[in-house]
Design a protein around this motif. Structure first.
Motif, PDB file in Angstrom:
ATOM      1  N   THR A  11       0.838  -1.187   0.000  1.00  8.02           N
ATOM      2  CA  THR A  11       0.000   0.000   0.000  1.00  8.02           C
ATOM      3  C   THR A  11       0.881   1.247   0.000  1.00  8.02           C
ATOM      4  O   THR A  11       2.084   1.180   0.205  1.00  8.02           O
ATOM      5  N   THR A  12       0.262   2.379  -0.160  1.00  6.36           N
ATOM      6  CA  THR A  12       1.017   3.630  -0.152  1.00  6.36           C
ATOM      7  C   THR A  12       1.580   3.906   1.231  1.00  6.36           C
ATOM      8  O   THR A  12       2.688   4.422   1.366  1.00  6.36           O
ATOM      9  N   ALA A  13       0.848   3.550   2.264  1.00  8.03           N
ATOM     10  CA  ALA A  13       1.314   3.791   3.627  1.00  8.03           C
ATOM     11  C   ALA A  13       2.554   2.956   3.935  1.00  8.03           C
ATOM     12  O   ALA A  13       3.435   3.390   4.658  1.00  8.03           O
ATOM     13  N   ALA A  14       2.643   1.759   3.375  1.00  6.61           N
ATOM     14  CA  ALA A  14       3.796   0.905   3.637  1.00  6.61           C
ATOM     15  C   ALA A  14       5.048   1.486   2.990  1.00  6.61           C
ATOM     16  O   ALA A  14       6.147   1.352   3.527  1.00  6.61           O
ATOM     17  N   ARG A  15       4.916   2.174   1.878  1.00  9.51           N
ATOM     18  CA  ARG A  15       6.079   2.756   1.207  1.00  9.51           C
ATOM     19  C   ARG A  15       6.540   4.035   1.877  1.00  9.51           C
ATOM     20  O   ARG A  15       7.683   4.418   1.778  1.00  9.51           O
ATOM     21  N   THR A  16       5.655   4.740   2.583  1.00  5.78           N
ATOM     22  CA  THR A  16       6.010   6.003   3.206  1.00  5.78           C
ATOM     23  C   THR A  16       6.112   5.877   4.716  1.00  5.78           C
ATOM     24  O   THR A  16       6.004   6.856   5.428  1.00  5.78           O
ATOM     25  N   ALA A  17       6.317   4.656   5.217  1.00  8.27           N
ATOM     26  CA  ALA A  17       6.431   4.460   6.659  1.00  8.27           C
ATOM     27  C   ALA A  17       7.703   5.124   7.181  1.00  8.27           C
ATOM     28  O   ALA A  17       8.718   5.203   6.496  1.00  8.27           O
ATOM     29  N   GLU A  18       7.634   5.586   8.439  1.00 10.74           N
ATOM     30  CA  GLU A  18       8.800   6.237   9.024  1.00 10.74           C
ATOM     31  C   GLU A  18       9.844   5.190   9.394  1.00 10.74           C
ATOM     32  O   GLU A  18       9.502   4.088   9.833  1.00 10.74           O
ATOM     33  N   PRO A  19      11.109   5.519   9.240  1.00 10.60           N
ATOM     34  CA  PRO A  19      12.159   4.553   9.560  1.00 10.60           C
ATOM     35  C   PRO A  19      12.212   4.243  11.050  1.00 10.60           C
ATOM     36  O   PRO A  19      11.940   5.109  11.883  1.00 10.60           O
ATOM     37  N   GLN A  20      12.542   3.009  11.374  1.00 13.99           N
ATOM     38  CA  GLN A  20      12.657   2.575  12.765  1.00 13.99           C
ATOM     39  C   GLN A  20      14.128   2.664  13.188  1.00 13.99           C
ATOM     40  O   GLN A  20      15.017   2.390  12.396  1.00 13.99           O
ATOM     41  N   PRO A  21      14.387   3.023  14.444  1.00 14.87           N
ATOM     42  CA  PRO A  21      15.771   3.088  14.902  1.00 14.87           C
ATOM     43  C   PRO A  21      16.390   1.684  14.967  1.00 14.87           C
ATOM     44  O   PRO A  21      15.714   0.718  15.275  1.00 14.87           O
ATOM     45  N   ALA A  22      17.655   1.609  14.614  1.00 13.59           N
ATOM     46  CA  ALA A  22      18.369   0.328  14.661  1.00 13.59           C
ATOM     47  C   ALA A  22      18.749   0.005  16.100  1.00 13.59           C
ATOM     48  O   ALA A  22      19.206   0.861  16.837  1.00 13.59           O
ATOM     49  N   GLY A  23      18.590  -1.244  16.460  1.00 13.04           N
ATOM     50  CA  GLY A  23      19.046  -1.676  17.789  1.00 13.04           C
ATOM     51  C   GLY A  23      17.968  -1.791  18.721  1.00 13.04           C
ATOM     52  O   GLY A  23      17.450  -1.835  19.621  1.00 13.04           O
TER      53      GLY A  23
END
Length: 64
Positions: A52-64
């Motif tokens: 979906t469009t929301a899946a492509r524009t999701a905010e990045p998650q912090p690593a770790g």
């Protein structure tokens, strides 16, 4: 998919020779180029199923 390849293999050469006979090589190349540009434009409109469009524009998650 195999049906399209079979049909184009059987009839593509004959249709190509008819176009060359009617319009010459320049007309055949122009027709092939126009068909290719239309196919490229249609391909740009395609999207991968299930995304979906929301899946492509999701905010990045912090690593770790």
């Amino acid at each position: 998919m195999c049906g399209g390849k079979l049909i184009s293999g059987l009839f593509g050469g004959g249709l190509g020779s008819m176009v060359v006979a009617a319009w010459g090589y320049i007309g055949a190349y122009a027709l092939a180029g126009a068909v290719s540009m239309v196919a490229a434009a249609i391909a740009l409109l395609l999207r991968q199923p299930g995304h979906t469009t929301a899946a492509r524009t999701a905010e990045p998650q912090p690593a770790g």
